[in-house]
Write a protein that holds these residues in place. Structure first.
Motif, PDB file in Angstrom:
ATOM      1  N   LEU A 170      51.287  41.596  37.893  1.00  0.00           N
ATOM      2  CA  LEU A 170      50.992  42.275  39.442  1.00  0.00           C
ATOM      3  C   LEU A 170      50.468  43.515  38.368  1.00  0.00           C
ATOM      4  N   PHE A 171      50.883  43.738  37.297  1.00  0.00           N
ATOM      5  CA  PHE A 171      50.190  44.694  36.276  1.00  0.00           C
ATOM      6  C   PHE A 171      49.334  44.410  35.697  1.00  0.00           C
ATOM      7  N   ILE A 172      48.691  43.892  35.825  1.00  0.00           N
ATOM      8  CA  ILE A 172      47.599  43.418  35.024  1.00  0.00           C
ATOM      9  C   ILE A 172      46.689  44.325  35.876  1.00  0.00           C
ATOM     10  N   PRO A 173      45.888  45.370  35.550  1.00  0.00           N
ATOM     11  CA  PRO A 173      44.481  45.381  36.105  1.00  0.00           C
ATOM     12  C   PRO A 173      43.263  43.909  35.793  1.00  0.00           C
ATOM     13  N   ASP A 174      42.639  44.578  37.244  1.00  0.00           N
ATOM     14  CA  ASP A 174      41.762  43.266  37.775  1.00  0.00           C
ATOM     15  C   ASP A 174      40.681  43.638  36.150  1.00  0.00           C
ATOM     16  N   GLU A 175      40.411  45.201  36.096  1.00  0.00           N
ATOM     17  CA  GLU A 175      39.750  45.152  34.358  1.00  0.00           C
ATOM     18  C   GLU A 175      40.641  45.391  33.812  1.00  0.00           C
ATOM     19  N   VAL A 176      40.002  44.008  32.350  1.00  0.00           N
ATOM     20  CA  VAL A 176      40.635  44.401  31.366  1.00  0.00           C
ATOM     21  C   VAL A 176      39.760  44.673  29.650  1.00  0.00           C
TER      22      VAL A 176
ATOM     23  N   THR B 289      34.813  38.001  38.227  1.00  0.00           N
ATOM     24  CA  THR B 289      33.764  37.228  37.235  1.00  0.00           C
ATOM     25  C   THR B 289      34.481  36.090  35.995  1.00  0.00           C
ATOM     26  N   GLU B 290      35.879  36.308  35.616  1.00  0.00           N
ATOM     27  CA  GLU B 290      36.218  35.543  35.448  1.00  0.00           C
ATOM     28  C   GLU B 290      37.697  34.830  35.097  1.00  0.00           C
ATOM     29  N   PRO B 291      37.752  35.092  37.054  1.00  0.00           N
ATOM     30  CA  PRO B 291      39.453  34.473  36.640  1.00  0.00           C
ATOM     31  C   PRO B 291      39.625  33.377  36.131  1.00  0.00           C
TER      32      PRO B 291
END
Ligand SMILES: C[S@@+](CC[C@H](N)C(=O)[O-])C[C@H]1O[C@@H](n2cnc3c(N)ncnc32)[C@H](O)[C@@H]1O
Length: 322
Positions: free
Chosen positions: A37-43, A58-60
């Motif tokens: 819940l705390f990790i953004p979609d873009e890392v 793109t890289e789930p």
């Protein structure tokens, strides 16, 4: 890696349990606070020349693999202004490795009802764990980066842990809600700010990563005394990024070594193999030479020979870390 959040959380829990890294006092809070819940979609994922953007869309599989294992995840590079759209040079915010988060919370010895100040909000995961056990009204967290602070404030509200997120330089603490029973920093300092000591009640604890140019990998646990001083031990490792204004430019050889330089030559009987890259030794030497960084280069042919360069750096520089 599973994209099923419940299975993923269970996998992380199992990994932490089997490593003895899930303290009893924090087990319920951990279970009630799914990390994803705390990790953004873009890392950002480590690359040979820095950091490359990695998107959950793109890289789930890779994204979920990062979220559900006991590792840190870089969530911002280059203070939010990446060198190129998909490439960053240095990490400036991250979700800390869960086992380290839990070890620090355990060492903080925070009990329900205590008032805690966190310096370095980042993703908000640590603040959410604190809120789960202590109550959101007892947790204040300070983040220097306005974009990160805004995003995490929204996240914490959305997941039902509306802790107070302050956008400010945490070196000054946060006087309006002092005194605190505990202050926990999640970025490294070279000097413990006086404000933190002043804003902690006598008997309270300050837990902070600490380092210098030579060695940045130590956790300091101070108890504040009635007379306004604080003292305590280094308790173990804590590899953290720097607080913004504590950053150290480690220096590059190209900046320091020039054609025609004439070295002073001397010899030593010390066995240099035991002197670099060994935690306790690095720490002991580092406190003697806080303004010196070192770089080791091993011989290509793996014969065991190596060269170590020691560089005198100016810790007051405001250029970014390498
Ligand atoms: C390792 S991350 C924090 C991890 C975070 N606690 C979590 O649970 O995700 C360090 C954070 O400290 C922030 N930071 C750096 N210098 C700061 C300062 N002087 N005051 C407040 N926050 C700072 C960075 O922007 C970054 O978000």
């Amino acid at each position: 890696m599973t994209a099923d959040p419940a299975l993923g959380s269970k996998r992380l829990e199992t990994e932490l349990e089997s490593a003895g890294a899930l303290p009893e006092a924090w087990r319920d809070a951990f279970r009630a606070t799914p990390r994803h819940l705390f990790i953004p979609d873009e890392v950002w994922s480590e690359a040979s020349d820095g950091w490359r953007r990695l998107s959950r869309l793109t890289e789930p599989d890779v994204w979920w693999e990062m979220v559900n294992r006991d590792g840190y995840i870089v969530t911002q590079v280059d203070d939010g202004r990446p060198a190129a759209p998909d490439h960053g040079e240095y990490s400036t915010s991250s979700a800390t490795q869960p086992s380290l988060v839990l070890r620090m919370l355990d060492e903080l010895n925070a009990e329900p009802g205590m008032r805690v100040l966190e310096i370095g909000t980042g993703t908000g995961y640590n603040a959410a764990l604190l809120a789960a056990r202590l109550g959101p009204e007892n947790v204040t967290t300070v983040e220097v980066d306005p974009q990160l602070a805004d995003r995490t404030r929204r996240t914490l509200a959305r997941v039902g842990r509306p802790v107070r997120v302050v956008t400010a330089d945490g070196i000054a603490g946060h006087p309006p809600h002092a005194p605190y029973d505990r202050i926990i920093a999640t970025a490294s300092v070279q000097r413990v700010p006086t404000a933190w000591i002043e804003q902690t009640r006598p008997g309270g604890i300050i837990l902070t990563p600490w380092g210098n140019a030579y060695h940045n990998d130590a956790l300091l646990r101070l108890t504040v005394h009635e007379d306004g001083t604080a003292s305590g031990p280094f308790t173990g490792r804590a590899p953290f990024m720097w607080m913004r204004d504590a950053r150290v430019l480690l220096g590059t050889l190209g900046d320091e070594v020039h054609d025609g330089d004439v070295p002073d030559v001397s010899t030593t009987d010390l066995d240099l193999r035991g002197m670099f890259g060994h935690l306790d030794v690095d720490f002991a030497i580092g406190v003697q030479v806080p303004g010196v960084s070192w770089h080791r280069f091993d011989a290509d042919d793996r014969c065991g020979a190596f060269t170590v360069w020691l560089i005198d750096v100016d810790p007051a520089t405001d250029r970014g870390p390498r």
